[in-house]
Design an enzyme around this catalytic site. Structure first.
Site, PDB file in Angstrom:
ATOM      1  N   HIS A 205      24.338   8.446  18.524  1.00  9.69           N
ATOM      2  CA  HIS A 205      24.418   7.716  19.259  1.00  9.69           C
ATOM      3  C   HIS A 205      25.136   5.885  18.806  1.00  9.69           C
ATOM      4  O   HIS A 205      25.332   5.160  18.797  1.00  9.69           O
ATOM      5  CB  HIS A 205      24.259   6.787  20.670  1.00  9.69           C
TER       6      HIS A 205
HETATM    7  C1  UD1 Z   1      22.989   0.039  21.871  1.00  6.52           C
HETATM    8  C2  UD1 Z   1      22.722  -0.970  20.650  1.00  6.52           C
HETATM    9  C3  UD1 Z   1      21.539   0.245  19.584  1.00  6.52           C
HETATM   10  C4  UD1 Z   1      20.890   0.934  20.357  1.00  6.52           C
HETATM   11  C5  UD1 Z   1      21.071   1.747  21.619  1.00  6.52           C
HETATM   12  C6  UD1 Z   1      20.044   2.718  22.506  1.00  6.52           C
HETATM   13  C7  UD1 Z   1      23.649  -2.841  20.242  1.00  6.52           C
HETATM   14  C8  UD1 Z   1      24.693  -3.940  18.889  1.00  6.52           C
HETATM   15  N1  UD1 Z   1      22.983  -1.493  20.063  1.00  6.52           N
HETATM   16  O1  UD1 Z   1      23.770   0.706  21.438  1.00  6.52           O
HETATM   17  O2  UD1 Z   1      20.911  -0.089  18.876  1.00  6.52           O
HETATM   18  O3  UD1 Z   1      20.227   2.393  19.665  1.00  6.52           O
HETATM   19  O4  UD1 Z   1      22.177   0.428  22.379  1.00  6.52           O
HETATM   20  O5  UD1 Z   1      20.607   3.066  23.660  1.00  6.52           O
HETATM   21  O6  UD1 Z   1      22.851  -3.183  21.171  1.00  6.52           O
HETATM   22  N2  UD1 Z   1      28.205   2.373  28.357  1.00  6.52           N
HETATM   23  C9  UD1 Z   1      27.800   2.928  28.960  1.00  6.52           C
HETATM   24  N3  UD1 Z   1      27.058   3.135  30.241  1.00  6.52           N
HETATM   25  C10 UD1 Z   1      25.586   2.084  30.219  1.00  6.52           C
HETATM   26  C11 UD1 Z   1      26.027   1.715  28.833  1.00  6.52           C
HETATM   27  C12 UD1 Z   1      26.895   1.292  27.595  1.00  6.52           C
HETATM   28  O7  UD1 Z   1      28.634   3.563  29.790  1.00  6.52           O
HETATM   29  O8  UD1 Z   1      24.518   1.869  30.176  1.00  6.52           O
HETATM   30  C13 UD1 Z   1      29.129   2.799  26.838  1.00  6.52           C
HETATM   31  C14 UD1 Z   1      30.036   2.113  27.230  1.00  6.52           C
HETATM   32  O9  UD1 Z   1      31.361   2.349  27.203  1.00  6.52           O
HETATM   33  C15 UD1 Z   1      29.437   1.004  25.889  1.00  6.52           C
HETATM   34  C16 UD1 Z   1      29.382   1.937  25.316  1.00  6.52           C
HETATM   35  O10 UD1 Z   1      28.577   3.288  25.451  1.00  6.52           O
HETATM   36  O11 UD1 Z   1      30.602   0.201  25.641  1.00  6.52           O
HETATM   37  C17 UD1 Z   1      28.272   1.386  24.000  1.00  6.52           C
HETATM   38  O12 UD1 Z   1      27.441   0.236  24.874  1.00  6.52           O
HETATM   39  P1  UD1 Z   1      26.502  -0.684  24.105  1.00  6.52           P
HETATM   40  O13 UD1 Z   1      25.887  -1.116  24.337  1.00  6.52           O
HETATM   41  O14 UD1 Z   1      27.551  -1.518  23.267  1.00  6.52           O
HETATM   42  O15 UD1 Z   1      26.242  -0.121  22.334  1.00  6.52           O
HETATM   43  P2  UD1 Z   1      24.942   1.346  22.265  1.00  6.52           P
HETATM   44  O16 UD1 Z   1      25.440   2.313  21.672  1.00  6.52           O
HETATM   45  O17 UD1 Z   1      24.512   1.848  23.427  1.00  6.52           O
HETATM   46  N1  UDP Z   2      15.137   9.098  25.341  1.00  3.09           N
HETATM   47  C1  UDP Z   2      15.626   9.614  26.589  1.00  3.09           C
HETATM   48  N2  UDP Z   2      16.574  10.465  27.561  1.00  3.09           N
HETATM   49  C2  UDP Z   2      17.553  10.957  26.170  1.00  3.09           C
HETATM   50  C3  UDP Z   2      17.012  10.287  24.927  1.00  3.09           C
HETATM   51  C4  UDP Z   2      16.568   9.000  24.464  1.00  3.09           C
HETATM   52  O1  UDP Z   2      14.841   9.050  27.584  1.00  3.09           O
HETATM   53  O2  UDP Z   2      18.323  11.593  27.287  1.00  3.09           O
HETATM   54  C5  UDP Z   2      14.309   8.023  25.131  1.00  3.09           C
HETATM   55  C6  UDP Z   2      13.682   8.122  24.079  1.00  3.09           C
HETATM   56  O3  UDP Z   2      12.434   9.151  24.333  1.00  3.09           O
HETATM   57  C7  UDP Z   2      13.391   6.803  23.729  1.00  3.09           C
HETATM   58  C8  UDP Z   2      14.414   6.261  23.423  1.00  3.09           C
HETATM   59  O4  UDP Z   2      14.646   6.823  24.668  1.00  3.09           O
HETATM   60  O5  UDP Z   2      11.927   6.862  23.821  1.00  3.09           O
HETATM   61  C9  UDP Z   2      15.622   6.024  22.861  1.00  3.09           C
HETATM   62  O6  UDP Z   2      16.624   5.801  22.603  1.00  3.09           O
HETATM   63  P1  UDP Z   2      17.957   5.671  21.853  1.00  3.09           P
HETATM   64  O7  UDP Z   2      18.011   6.221  21.183  1.00  3.09           O
HETATM   65  O8  UDP Z   2      19.191   5.331  23.092  1.00  3.09           O
HETATM   66  O9  UDP Z   2      17.730   4.446  20.797  1.00  3.09           O
HETATM   67  P2  UDP Z   2      17.081   3.704  19.610  1.00  3.09           P
HETATM   68  O10 UDP Z   2      15.690   4.115  19.740  1.00  3.09           O
HETATM   69  O11 UDP Z   2      18.049   3.919  18.341  1.00  3.09           O
HETATM   70  O12 UDP Z   2      17.656   2.686  19.464  1.00  3.09           O
END
Ligand code: UD1
Ligand code: UDP
Length: 360
Positions: A205
């Site tokens: 992601h």
């Molecule tokens: C965010 C964090 C990242 C983290 C990740 C964990 C920031 C800058 N990034 O990235 O560090 O590793 O979360 O998963 O804070 N969306 C949905 N449903 C949701 C959430 C998001 O559809 O419940 C989609 C939306 O289109 C959104 C995109 O995902 O624009 C990105 O979501 P966002 O929270 O901005 O960043 P992440 O890529 O999730």
């Molecule tokens: N995780 C989960 N379901 C998934 C993918 C990840 O529960 O389908 C959990 C994973 O075990 C870990 C956390 O989400 O505890 C990590 O989050 P993510 O990779 O979204 O964010 P990051 O750690 O990169 O910020």
């Protein structure tokens, strides 16, 4: 009454903050749980409250998605009146997402102390939004809880006072240890028709990997080569789903999984391919081989002692996956204080700090 505000917003926050919230609850420390709403789909949010036994948030700011500035600003606007009304003594934030920095910034500007869970990690790559969030949050925090020695060194080098740094270990591993037996007992691999140690898992992601179609295509093509040797299961993050769309693939795509299914799958995987921060740590804690599709990591201990290895391009992905599939698993040393007690140590520090503040 000294009130603590615990803040969560995105998927990894729920997993690393749950042990803190539950430990404070166990000790009857007055607390409020605030969800910024950065993540909001049921499989990105509610499922973690249910599975980790976390109380429902007292407040949900419901900010949703947006550009960095929009999301950060909405969180700040939403949180400020809540903190003004409740006047907490301490705001606790975790990790490195936009919710982390936005809430720390609101608190410090109101003169409220901030504690940062998972402080000190540095990728030294300022093109990552998370790196900006980490550096800024650490520099406005009063209590900095670190997960590995590199975190302590980074903070010292940046001039953070030694008295603020507390090496407590890894709260994400607290959740893992608490739930691992239950997760494996669900045998989530059966749902995908695969046997233990005979499949791999993917998570992706990071904007640098998934936002640009050609880059994502190169990565998927390499993963498809790996999938010719071992079935690969890929719970797709919503950011990535927007890009993959309806592209056909031999990789088994699925919606984001709940914590227990994902943890159970990871525990019995032959290998994990990821760009997640948390997954690098969890695979080290589980001793499962991990390939991190990034040029750097802010979690060096997962490489030095753990099961992690960086792979920078398609050729490296395929070669390293083949090595894992052909070889015996590498011995892994569990990092110091990744023992399931990190939250207990952090809350010890917080409680002592609150008592001192009250008696002053
Ligand atoms: C965010 C964090 C990242 C983290 C990740 C964990 C920031 C800058 N990034 O990235 O560090 O590793 O979360 O998963 O804070 N969306 C949905 N449903 C949701 C959430 C998001 O559809 O419940 C989609 C939306 O289109 C959104 C995109 O995902 O624009 C990105 O979501 P966002 O929270 O901005 O960043 P992440 O890529 O999730
Ligand atoms: N995780 C989960 N379901 C998934 C993918 C990840 O529960 O389908 C959990 C994973 O075990 C870990 C956390 O989400 O505890 C990590 O989050 P993510 O990779 O979204 O964010 P990051 O750690 O990169 O910020």
């Amino acid at each position: 009454m000294t009130l603590v505000c615990n803040v969560v917003g995105a998927r990894p926050n729920f997993i690393k903050m749950a042990p803190i919230v539950l430990e404070m609850k166990r000790r009857s420390i007055p607390q409020m749980l605030i969800h910024t709403g950065q993540h909001y789909d049921a499989q990105m949010s509610q499922v973690f409250f249910d599975e980790l036994g976390m109380p429902q948030p007292d407040v949900d700011l419901g900010v949703g998605s947006g550009s960095h500035a929009t999301q950060t600003a909405r969180i700040m606007l939403g949180l400020e009146p809540i903190l003004v009304e409740h006047q907490p003594t301490l705001v606790v934030v975790g990790g490195d997402v936009n919710s982390t920095l936005a809430c720390a910034l609101v608190a410090v500007k109101l003169g409220i102390a901030v504690a940062h869970i998972e402080a000190g990690l540095r990728s030294f790559d300022r093109t990552m939004p998370e790196e900006i969030n980490r550096v800024l949050t650490d520099h406005i925090s009063d209590l900095l809880f670190t997960t590995e020695p590199a975190g302590n060194e980074n903070l010292r080098r940046e001039g953070i006072a030694e008295s603020k740094i507390h090496f407590v270990g890894n709260c994400m591993v607290d959740s893992l240890r608490r739930h691992i037996d239950q997760a494996i007992a669900r045998a989530p691999w059966q749902r995908f028709g695969v046997a233990p140690r005979e499949y791999g898992i993917i998570t992706l992601h990071r904007p640098a990997n998934v936002d640009e179609p050609q880059q994502l295509e190169r990565i998927l093509a390499a993963l498809e080569q790996v999938a010719r040797r071992v079935p690969l299961i890929f719970p797709v993050h919503p950011r990535t789903m927007k890009q993959i769309g309806k592209r056909g693939t031999a990789i088994r795509l699925t919606e984001p999984l709940g914590y227990l299914d994902f943890l159970g799958l990871m525990a019995r995987a032959r290998l994990v391919l990821t760009d997640s921060g948390g997954v690098q740590e969890e695979t080290t804690a589980l001793g499962v081989p991990c390939l991190t599709l990034r040029p750097n990591t802010e979690r060096p201990i997962t490489i030095e002692q753990g099961s992690n290895r960086l792979v920078r391009n398609a050729t490296e992905i395929v070669a390293a996956a083949n090595e894992i599939l052909d070889g015996a698993p590498r011995a892994v040393k569990i990092p110091a204080l990744w023992d399931g007690q990190a939250a207990v140590r952090a809350v010890n520090v917080i409680q002592a700090w609150l008592n001192e503040k009250r008696d002053r």
